[in-house]
Design an enzyme around this catalytic site. Structure first.
Site, PDB file in Angstrom:
ATOM      1  CG  LEU A  35      -5.845  27.302  13.833  1.00  0.00           C
ATOM      2  CD1 LEU A  35      -6.455  25.950  14.176  1.00  0.00           C
ATOM      3  CD2 LEU A  35      -4.379  27.098  13.418  1.00  0.00           C
ATOM      4  CB  THR A  83       1.757  37.455   6.096  1.00  0.00           C
ATOM      5  OG1 THR A  83       1.340  36.182   5.575  1.00  0.00           O
ATOM      6  CG2 THR A  83       1.708  37.430   7.617  1.00  0.00           C
ATOM      7  CB  THR A 123       7.507  43.415   7.500  1.00  0.00           C
ATOM      8  OG1 THR A 123       8.014  43.259   6.169  1.00  0.00           O
ATOM      9  CG2 THR A 123       6.331  44.374   7.432  1.00  0.00           C
ATOM     10  CG  ASP A 124      12.090  44.114   4.305  1.00  0.00           C
ATOM     11  OD1 ASP A 124      10.948  43.613   4.178  1.00  0.00           O
ATOM     12  OD2 ASP A 124      13.027  43.847   3.529  1.00  0.00           O
ATOM     13  CD  GLU A 125       6.797  43.442   1.928  1.00  0.00           C
ATOM     14  OE1 GLU A 125       6.142  44.195   1.198  1.00  0.00           O
ATOM     15  OE2 GLU A 125       7.139  42.298   1.600  1.00  0.00           O
ATOM     16  CE1 TYR A 147       2.130  41.871   6.015  1.00  0.00           C
ATOM     17  CE2 TYR A 147       3.800  42.365   4.349  1.00  0.00           C
ATOM     18  CZ  TYR A 147       3.446  41.831   5.583  1.00  0.00           C
ATOM     19  OH  TYR A 147       4.418  41.267   6.380  1.00  0.00           O
ATOM     20  CE  LYS A 151       3.647  43.221  10.089  1.00  0.00           C
ATOM     21  NZ  LYS A 151       3.385  42.230  11.165  1.00  0.00           N
ATOM     22  CG  ASN A 177      11.640  35.313   7.520  1.00  0.00           C
ATOM     23  OD1 ASN A 177      11.612  34.795   8.627  1.00  0.00           O
ATOM     24  ND2 ASN A 177      11.999  36.571   7.342  1.00  0.00           N
ATOM     25  CG  LEU A 187       9.367  33.975  -5.345  1.00  0.00           C
ATOM     26  CD1 LEU A 187       8.634  34.233  -6.650  1.00  0.00           C
ATOM     27  CD2 LEU A 187      10.626  34.850  -5.268  1.00  0.00           C
ATOM     28  CE1 TYR A 204       2.690  37.439  -9.663  1.00  0.00           C
ATOM     29  CE2 TYR A 204       3.339  38.761  -7.776  1.00  0.00           C
ATOM     30  CZ  TYR A 204       2.555  37.765  -8.329  1.00  0.00           C
ATOM     31  OH  TYR A 204       1.637  37.100  -7.541  1.00  0.00           O
TER      32      TYR A 204
HETATM   33  P1  NAD Z   1       1.893  33.449   8.073  1.00  0.00           P
HETATM   34  O1  NAD Z   1       0.888  34.029   7.149  1.00  0.00           O
HETATM   35  O2  NAD Z   1       2.590  32.180   7.698  1.00  0.00           O
HETATM   36  O3  NAD Z   1       1.234  33.190   9.514  1.00  0.00           O
HETATM   37  C1  NAD Z   1       0.375  34.103  10.114  1.00  0.00           C
HETATM   38  C2  NAD Z   1      -0.294  33.402  11.299  1.00  0.00           C
HETATM   39  O4  NAD Z   1      -1.143  34.354  11.968  1.00  0.00           O
HETATM   40  C3  NAD Z   1      -1.184  32.229  10.895  1.00  0.00           C
HETATM   41  O5  NAD Z   1      -0.952  31.135  11.735  1.00  0.00           O
HETATM   42  C4  NAD Z   1      -2.594  32.766  11.056  1.00  0.00           C
HETATM   43  O6  NAD Z   1      -3.561  31.767  11.362  1.00  0.00           O
HETATM   44  C5  NAD Z   1      -2.406  33.744  12.204  1.00  0.00           C
HETATM   45  N1  NAD Z   1      -3.432  34.817  12.220  1.00  0.00           N
HETATM   46  C6  NAD Z   1      -3.822  35.602  11.179  1.00  0.00           C
HETATM   47  N2  NAD Z   1      -4.788  36.440  11.580  1.00  0.00           N
HETATM   48  C7  NAD Z   1      -4.982  36.208  12.911  1.00  0.00           C
HETATM   49  C8  NAD Z   1      -5.836  36.781  13.895  1.00  0.00           C
HETATM   50  N3  NAD Z   1      -6.692  37.763  13.583  1.00  0.00           N
HETATM   51  N4  NAD Z   1      -5.774  36.297  15.159  1.00  0.00           N
HETATM   52  C9  NAD Z   1      -4.915  35.296  15.477  1.00  0.00           C
HETATM   53  N5  NAD Z   1      -4.103  34.711  14.585  1.00  0.00           N
HETATM   54  C10 NAD Z   1      -4.134  35.164  13.316  1.00  0.00           C
HETATM   55  O7  NAD Z   1       2.926  34.607   8.349  1.00  0.00           O
HETATM   56  P2  NAD Z   1       4.508  34.577   8.585  1.00  0.00           P
HETATM   57  O8  NAD Z   1       5.198  34.605   7.278  1.00  0.00           O
HETATM   58  O9  NAD Z   1       4.830  33.516   9.565  1.00  0.00           O
HETATM   59  O10 NAD Z   1       4.721  36.016   9.253  1.00  0.00           O
HETATM   60  C11 NAD Z   1       4.673  36.170  10.663  1.00  0.00           C
HETATM   61  C12 NAD Z   1       4.926  37.621  11.016  1.00  0.00           C
HETATM   62  O11 NAD Z   1       6.198  38.023  10.500  1.00  0.00           O
HETATM   63  C13 NAD Z   1       3.914  38.597  10.419  1.00  0.00           C
HETATM   64  O12 NAD Z   1       3.643  39.608  11.364  1.00  0.00           O
HETATM   65  C14 NAD Z   1       4.628  39.174   9.199  1.00  0.00           C
HETATM   66  O13 NAD Z   1       4.159  40.458   8.898  1.00  0.00           O
HETATM   67  C15 NAD Z   1       6.068  39.185   9.693  1.00  0.00           C
HETATM   68  N6  NAD Z   1       7.107  39.113   8.653  1.00  0.00           N
HETATM   69  C16 NAD Z   1       7.063  38.124   7.718  1.00  0.00           C
HETATM   70  C17 NAD Z   1       8.094  38.029   6.777  1.00  0.00           C
HETATM   71  C18 NAD Z   1       8.110  36.926   5.740  1.00  0.00           C
HETATM   72  O14 NAD Z   1       8.968  36.934   4.859  1.00  0.00           O
HETATM   73  N7  NAD Z   1       7.239  35.914   5.823  1.00  0.00           N
HETATM   74  C19 NAD Z   1       9.143  38.954   6.789  1.00  0.00           C
HETATM   75  C20 NAD Z   1       9.147  39.952   7.771  1.00  0.00           C
HETATM   76  C21 NAD Z   1       8.125  40.017   8.708  1.00  0.00           C
HETATM   77  P1  TYD Z   2       6.362  37.411  -1.971  1.00  0.00           P
HETATM   78  O1  TYD Z   2       6.829  36.031  -1.622  1.00  0.00           O
HETATM   79  O2  TYD Z   2       4.907  37.631  -2.196  1.00  0.00           O
HETATM   80  O3  TYD Z   2       6.938  38.394  -0.842  1.00  0.00           O
HETATM   81  P2  TYD Z   2       6.912  40.010  -0.783  1.00  0.00           P
HETATM   82  O4  TYD Z   2       6.045  40.562  -1.842  1.00  0.00           O
HETATM   83  O5  TYD Z   2       6.370  40.233   0.586  1.00  0.00           O
HETATM   84  O6  TYD Z   2       8.350  40.417  -0.937  1.00  0.00           O
HETATM   85  O7  TYD Z   2       7.106  37.902  -3.291  1.00  0.00           O
HETATM   86  C1  TYD Z   2       8.512  37.989  -3.355  1.00  0.00           C
HETATM   87  C2  TYD Z   2       8.862  38.519  -4.736  1.00  0.00           C
HETATM   88  O8  TYD Z   2       8.454  37.576  -5.718  1.00  0.00           O
HETATM   89  C3  TYD Z   2       8.180  39.827  -5.099  1.00  0.00           C
HETATM   90  O9  TYD Z   2       9.072  40.608  -5.876  1.00  0.00           O
HETATM   91  C4  TYD Z   2       6.994  39.392  -5.954  1.00  0.00           C
HETATM   92  C5  TYD Z   2       7.535  38.159  -6.652  1.00  0.00           C
HETATM   93  N1  TYD Z   2       6.538  37.136  -7.006  1.00  0.00           N
HETATM   94  C6  TYD Z   2       6.431  36.696  -8.330  1.00  0.00           C
HETATM   95  O10 TYD Z   2       7.151  37.152  -9.229  1.00  0.00           O
HETATM   96  N2  TYD Z   2       5.499  35.729  -8.618  1.00  0.00           N
HETATM   97  C7  TYD Z   2       4.694  35.205  -7.668  1.00  0.00           C
HETATM   98  O11 TYD Z   2       3.835  34.349  -8.009  1.00  0.00           O
HETATM   99  C8  TYD Z   2       4.814  35.651  -6.304  1.00  0.00           C
HETATM  100  C9  TYD Z   2       3.940  35.097  -5.228  1.00  0.00           C
HETATM  101  C10 TYD Z   2       5.770  36.617  -6.028  1.00  0.00           C
END
Ligand code: NAD
Ligand code: TYD
Length: 341
Positions: A35, A83, A123-125, A147, A151, A177, A187, A204
């Protein structure tokens, strides 16, 4: 009934995954989540009294805790991570700790307790730029942010647990996602909630950088398949939707859907190391599991906007809290980071 440990199950994607598994009624789910600012019990509010859900508040880096919760588990899905790219630029330490060391702790516990399947959410990052064509699973990893680099470390550490110890891991690398319950720092929810509050949408740089956008339900459907697929141990799967959109395209679509003026789009200094294009080739996943994304961006974006409009109870408290301090530092105190930090 399978016993499933889900780390990070109170976050955006993890909670979607847990809701789906509990709705199907086939698993006992143990959620381990620290949390952090990103973890939110409201994400699983409707299941809080479900007898198949156990919540353990704790840190994945806690080796003893992870040993304990995996003791009688069949499988584990590891979502827990720091993340947000921008936060990793402000302060990388928590990313190295949770994303690298936390994954190590999860892998060790899974090895000790001989789990049948360990699904690690990468992640694709990790690929860095995808300049000429979408990245394939065989492309080199050239992460560009702390980040993404953390990963990438976790991703390859996971592979090493397969090659070295034979741990039955599977690695997924999904594109960006979107959908309900995503933290307003990202974003799409940031732009939607800012627009609802008539606050400028920070774009940005040129706003032309693109990402591929996968609906969170589609991502979780892919993970359901990877959790049970045969002969995938040690393998990596991209998850994408071939729905590339630029920041400006997304900003304009959101403003149009909410009938807000385009003048709310406001250029701000670019993110350091900003990846110009992320896109993945997901044919391997399709060919091996039959998975296809179901929700197009054209359908999913307006639905997501409607969800934020209808669920102010969920996002307003987040934006009113510590998020304000973060917003101030990130958007009003932006400067180029110096080499000395
Ligand atoms: P999020 O930031 O919404 O959630 C992360 C969760 O992990 C939170 O509930 C947080 O409390 C918990 N957490 C963080 N540090 C912790 C720790 N040390 N111990 C236990 N719990 C901890 O992230 P998300 O967007 O749901 O992403 C989930 C996973 O998917 C991540 O591994 C992320 O790298 C990966 N991912 C995300 C995206 C995206 O677009 N959001 C895309 C590809 C992969
Ligand atoms: P983000 O949601 O942070 O995901 P990621 O960087 O992991 O792809 O950002 C998605 C895209 O949006 C990225 O090109 C950065 C851009 N961005 C902005 O232009 N303004 C913002 O305030 C944020 C958070 C992201």
């Amino acid at each position: 009934m399978a016993r499933l440990v889900v780390t990070g199950g109170m976050g955006f994607i993890g909670s979607c995954f847990v809701r789906r598994r509990l709705a199907a009624g086939k698993d006992e789910v143990v959620v381990v989540d620290k949390l952090t600012y990103a973890g939110n019990p409201n994400n699983l509010k409707e299941y809080k009294d479900d007898r198949n859900l156990t919540f353990v508040q704790g840190d994945v880096c806690d080796r003893k805790l992870m040993d304990r919760v995996t003791k009688s588990a069949d499988a584990l899905v590891h979502f827990a991570a720091e993340t947000h790219v921008d936060r990793s630029i402000l302060e990388a330490g928590d990313f190295v700790r949770t994303d690298v060391m936390g994954t190590w702790s999860v892998l060790e516990a899974s090895r000790k307790n001989e789990l049948d399947r360990v699904l690690i959410i990468s992640t694709d990052e990790v690929y860095g730029e995808a300049p000429g064509r979408p990245s394939t699973e065989l492309d080199p990893l050239m992460p560009k942010s702390p980040y993404a680099a953390s990963k990438a470390g976790a991703d390859r550490l996971t592979f090493s647990y397969f090659t070295t110890y034979g741990l039955p891991v599977v690695i997924s690398r999904c594109a960006n996602n979107f959908g309900p319950y995503q933290h307003p720092e990202k974003l799409i929810p940031l732009f939607v909630t800012n627009a609802l509050e008539d606050t400028p949408l920070p774009v940005y740089g040129t706003g032309t950088n693109t990402r591929d956008w996968v609906h969170v339900e589609d991502h979780c459907a892919a993970l359901d398949l990877l959790l049970k697929a045969d002969r995938v141990e040690g393998e990596t799967f991209n998850v994408g939707a071939s729905a590339e959109r630029s920041i400006l395209q997304i900003g304009e679509a959101i403003l149009e859907a909410l009938a807000k003026p385009k003048s709310l789009l406001q250029r701000v200094p670019d993110r350091p190391g900003h990846v110009v294009r992320h896109a993945v080739d997901w044919t391997k996943l399709r060919d091996r599991t039959g998975w296809m994304p179901k929700t197009t961006f054209e359908i999913g974006l307006p639905e997501t906007i409607d969800w934020y409009r209808a669920n102010e109870w969920w996002w307003r408290p987040i934006r009113a809290g510590a998020f304000r301090d973060y917003y101030e530092v990130q958007y009003h105190g932006r400067r180029k980071p110096s080499a000395r930090g």
